[in-house]
Every structure is written in C-alpha cells, then in structure tokens.
Design a protein around this motif. Structure first.
Motif, short mmCIF file in Angstrom:
data_model
loop_
_atom_site.label_atom_id
_atom_site.label_comp_id
_atom_site.label_asym_id
_atom_site.label_seq_id
_atom_site.Cartn_x
_atom_site.Cartn_y
_atom_site.Cartn_z
N ASP A 100 0.79 -1.21 0.00
CA ASP A 100 0.00 0.00 0.00
C ASP A 100 0.83 1.27 0.00
O ASP A 100 0.44 2.26 -0.61
CB ASP A 100 -0.93 0.01 1.22
CG ASP A 100 -1.94 -1.11 1.15
OD1 ASP A 100 -2.17 -1.60 0.03
OD2 ASP A 100 -2.49 -1.50 2.18
N LYS A 166 -4.17 9.48 1.98
CA LYS A 166 -5.18 9.26 3.03
C LYS A 166 -6.38 10.17 2.81
O LYS A 166 -7.54 9.75 2.95
CB LYS A 166 -4.57 9.51 4.40
CG LYS A 166 -3.60 8.45 4.87
CD LYS A 166 -3.11 8.73 6.29
CE LYS A 166 -4.25 8.66 7.28
NZ LYS A 166 -3.77 8.82 8.68
N ARG A 169 -8.59 8.96 0.12
CA ARG A 169 -9.36 7.77 0.53
C ARG A 169 -10.46 8.12 1.52
O ARG A 169 -11.20 7.23 1.96
CB ARG A 169 -8.42 6.72 1.12
CG ARG A 169 -7.42 6.14 0.16
CD ARG A 169 -6.77 4.88 0.72
NE ARG A 169 -6.02 5.13 1.94
CZ ARG A 169 -4.72 5.38 1.99
NH1 ARG A 169 -4.01 5.43 0.87
NH2 ARG A 169 -4.11 5.57 3.14
N GLU A 171 -9.95 9.29 4.59
CA GLU A 171 -9.52 9.04 5.96
C GLU A 171 -9.19 10.37 6.64
O GLU A 171 -8.77 11.33 6.00
CB GLU A 171 -8.29 8.12 5.98
CG GLU A 171 -8.54 6.76 5.36
CD GLU A 171 -7.28 5.91 5.32
OE1 GLU A 171 -6.34 6.23 6.07
OE2 GLU A 171 -7.24 4.96 4.54
N TYR A 376 -14.94 5.39 0.01
CA TYR A 376 -13.97 5.82 -1.01
C TYR A 376 -14.56 6.91 -1.90
O TYR A 376 -15.78 6.97 -2.12
CB TYR A 376 -13.56 4.64 -1.88
CG TYR A 376 -12.45 3.79 -1.30
CD1 TYR A 376 -11.13 4.11 -1.54
CD2 TYR A 376 -12.74 2.68 -0.52
CE1 TYR A 376 -10.10 3.33 -1.02
CE2 TYR A 376 -11.72 1.90 0.00
CZ TYR A 376 -10.40 2.23 -0.25
OH TYR A 376 -9.40 1.47 0.27
N ARG A 411 -10.11 -3.24 -4.43
CA ARG A 411 -9.47 -2.21 -3.62
C ARG A 411 -10.05 -2.19 -2.20
O ARG A 411 -9.32 -2.10 -1.22
CB ARG A 411 -9.63 -0.85 -4.29
CG ARG A 411 -9.18 0.35 -3.43
CD ARG A 411 -7.74 0.19 -2.97
NE ARG A 411 -6.84 0.17 -4.07
CZ ARG A 411 -6.33 1.26 -4.64
NH1 ARG A 411 -6.66 2.44 -4.20
NH2 ARG A 411 -5.48 1.14 -5.63
N MET A 417 -11.92 0.74 4.22
CA MET A 417 -11.90 2.08 4.79
C MET A 417 -12.17 2.00 6.29
O MET A 417 -13.02 1.25 6.75
CB MET A 417 -12.97 2.96 4.11
CG MET A 417 -12.82 4.42 4.47
SD MET A 417 -11.27 5.11 3.90
CE MET A 417 -11.51 5.06 2.14
#
Length: 419
Positions: A100, A166, A169, A171, A376, A411, A417
């Motif tokens: 990753d 991040k 994504r 996050e 995502y 993914r 997530m």
C-alpha cells in the motif's frame, strides 16, 4: 679458478675484487679490474627486494593486488566510462514486498516548488538565505546542522504524499505521520545500507532545525512567524540489529494547512533519479509553471533566481546547456535560445489519448461503486482504474462497468476504509 682480493680505501670502506685467474693474463693488458663496493651491492639487493614486493601477489588463485609495474611509456590516465545522467532504479520490483505505501503518488507542495526554500548545496550549508520576488519575502535560517537540502526534501515529499493519499481515501488527517524507515528508502529510490539509515536521521535533523520566516500564504492564511518544515520527529522502534524501524514525524502547521488545502502537484517518480540538486530544482519549477501546457518560456536570469542557485551566471548557463544536451529531465524537454529557456511538455510532443478513448461508465455504475467500496471517493478510484487500463496497454473491455466494479471491490477488500 677465482681469485678474491680485499683492499681498503679512503673513508674506511672495503673493496672486494673478484677475477678469473685463467683470464687474467689475457685481459690484464686490455681491461681494468672490475671492483664492486659492498655498499653498492647492498643497494642493489634492496632495490631487487623492493621490486619483488611490487609484483602482484596471488592468494588461492586470486590476485590480491591488481596493480602491476608499468613501464615509463605506459600511462595510468585512462578515461573511465561516463556514468549515467540518472541514478539507477534501485528497487524496480518494490511492489513485490511493499504493497500500500508505494501506491501513494509523489506529491509536492506548491509553495516550495515556486520559491527556493531548500538549499542546493551538497555539503553543510550554514548561510542565512534571503529571497524576495514581487510581494513574496522568505528568510531561511539554518541550525548548527545546516540548511535543509533539496535531497532532504524527499522525506517531506514522502510524508505529504502519504497524507494526500489518506485524504483521497476519505480518511481523517493528522499532523503526526507514522512511517517505516525502510519504506521511505525504497519509495525515494535510496540505498538501504546502514549509512543510508544514518543519513535519514541527519536529514530529519536539518528539516527540524531549518527556520523559515515568510509571508507566503498557506491555504489562504499568511503566517509571518518563524516555523520549521517539521515540528518534531522521533524513532519509535529499532530493529534487532540496532537500525531504526518506525518513525513518527509531526508536520508543521504551515505545511499541514497546505496539505489540507490540497495545494500540491504530482511529481514523476523519476524525480528521485535525478542526480544533481539543480536538476531537481529546475524540474520543480517546470512542473509548477509548464504543467500540462505544451510549452513554457522563462528568461535564464529569472530561472536562476527562482532556483536559488548562487553560481555565476555563466556557470548556471553552462548547467542549462548540459541539461539541454542530455535531455533527461522527466516530463519536459528543454531548449535554450539566446537567454530564453523553453520547456516542452513531453506528453504534448507525443500523441495524447483523447478523453473519448477512455472506457465510458454509466451514471448508475458510480452508485454501485459506492456500495462495494464504502467511504472511497469513486471519482478518485475511476482515475486510478483508468491509469491502470493505460499502463496495461488499453485492452478492449467488453463490459467497462463490470470491470470498474470489480476493481473497486478488489481495492475495498485489500484496504477496507476505516482500518
């Protein structure tokens, strides 16, 4: 039969005379006796020993000393093969052992791409640098370790790239970045020797110690107080051999605001293969200003000012000529016309892929993607999927929607997530 005679001469030295008695009668009238000094014989003996010591020695069938005695007309001034203008790709198969982390796309902040924040020196630079251009003012003060260099910036680029990944994504972001030293070395195309780990610590020390006072705005806010590029760093864990394994880096408030505002640009991975500091700096400027344009022009005087190079104008121009000759800058080709430097986008020089050539998705497919990959950004996933499609040779897709959903599922399964 040999006759030996000893005789003393001035200075207390002894002469040794050796002759053949059978030849004395025939040679006495024509040749004088040959005498050899004991001191001369010792010198000759020592000279022979010194010559013998210079001969290549072999051990177990191998030569230990590859040097050999050369005659007077031989030369050791042999021109070596010129090294490549780019550093080698040290870890071509990095994706096999790091998953990753290496997926993060290299990102650089716009502020330091535009202005010379990092030193171009390869030795400790303890100068205080002052840069002014239009309304921007920057003062960069070093610590006792010296200014942060453009090679030290690799570490900051790594942290920025991980944080942007991040953010994409979905996050939550934090100023504290946890990282593995080995991942950082691989990602920035560095060696993984013990000395490389030592240089990492020194780079973090320079990043921590360099103080910047500027009026550059970060996400719309102007900060005029002094700040560092990073606030702190600490080694969290060591390996059994004593090498550092994990580190924790706290990004400065100024840099964190830039990341929050996504004021970054993507860099080529070949950026980390550029050998010379000036090449890296010129690439940053070209990436910032030329961008996706077909070409961009700048005077060599202004280019030198933006790089922060302190060399003479003629020396700087020679560096640009070398860059033009080698033509190895990522993404851009460079030419020099009089005092104008012209950057041409390499993508513009080749045939671009039209947008209609990409696989087209139905509107409902995006909703399905949100279901199979909750949390995502589906448009970010779509861009990654398109990039993968191009990298694999743009194969014919009989059902693009189904292929995209399968990509999103994969993914989300690998990196759910929230974990």
């Amino acid at each position: 039969m040999l006759n030996i005679e000893l005789s003393s001469v001035k200075g207390g030295k002894t002469l040794v005379t050796i002759c053949n008695s059978s030849a004395i009668s025939s040679t006495a009238s024509t040749e004088p006796r040959k005498t050899v000094s004991t001191t001369t014989k010792n010198r000759q003996r020592n000279h022979e020993k010194s010559l013998a010591s210079l001969k290549p020695r072999s051990y177990d069938g191998r030569q230990r000393n590859h040097e050999s005695i050369m005659s007077v007309n031989e030369t050791t001034n042999i021109k070596k093969n010129e090294r490549s203008v780019l550093l080698p790709e040290r870890h071509p198969n990095h994706e096999l052992f790091i998953c990753d982390v290496l997926e993060a796309i290299p990102k650089d902040d716009l502020a330091s791409m535009e202005h010379p924040v990092f030193s171009l020196a390869t030795k400790p630079d303890t100068r205080t640098l002052i840069y002014e251009h239009r309304d921007v003012k920057i003062q960069i003060t070093p610590s006792v370790k010296g200014l942060a260099t453009i090679f030290d910036k690799d570490l900051l680029i790594f942290c920025i790239s991980q944080m942007i990944a991040k953010k994409n994504r979905g996050e939550p972001l934090s100023q504290n970045v946890r990282l593995h030293a080995y991942d950082l070395l691989i990602w920035t195309n560095r060696e993984t020797s013990g000395d490389a780990y030592r240089r990492l610590i020194e780079a973090f020390e320079r990043l921590r110690g360099t103080t910047i006072v500027t009026n550059i705005k970060a996400d719309g806010e102007e900060i005029t107080t002094g700040f560092g590029l990073i606030d702190s760093f600490k080694v969290v864990r060591h390996t059994a051999t004593g090498r550092m394994s994990e580190l924790e880096v706290r990004i400065s408030d100024w840099m964190f605001k830039i990341i929050q505002g996504s004021q970054v640009l993507t860099l080529s991975r070949d950026y980390f293969r550029l050998r010379k500091p000036i090449e890296r700096r010129i690439y940053e400027i070209a990436r910032k200003h030329c961008g996706e344009q077909d070409e961009w022009r700048i005077s060599i005087e202004l280019l030198q000012k933006k790089t922060g190079a302190s060399s003479h104008e003629r020396a700087f121009k020679a560096m640009v000529r070398e860059l033009v000759k080698c033509d190895h800058l990522p993404d851009y080709s460079v030419t020099l016309e009089d005092d104008m430097v012209i950057f041409y986008n390499r993508a513009g020089l080749s045939e671009k892929i039209p947008l209609t050539a990409f696989p087209q998705l139905n509107a409902e497919t995006y909703n399905d993607a949100r279901t199979v990959a909750p949390g995502y950004d589906v448009y970010y996933l779509e861009q990654e999927w398109r990039d993968m499609w191009v990298d694999t040779g743009m194969p014919l897709l009989h059902n693009p929607d189904k292929a995209f959903i399968a990509f999103c599922k994969s993914r989300a399964k690998r990196r759910p997530m929230g974990r």
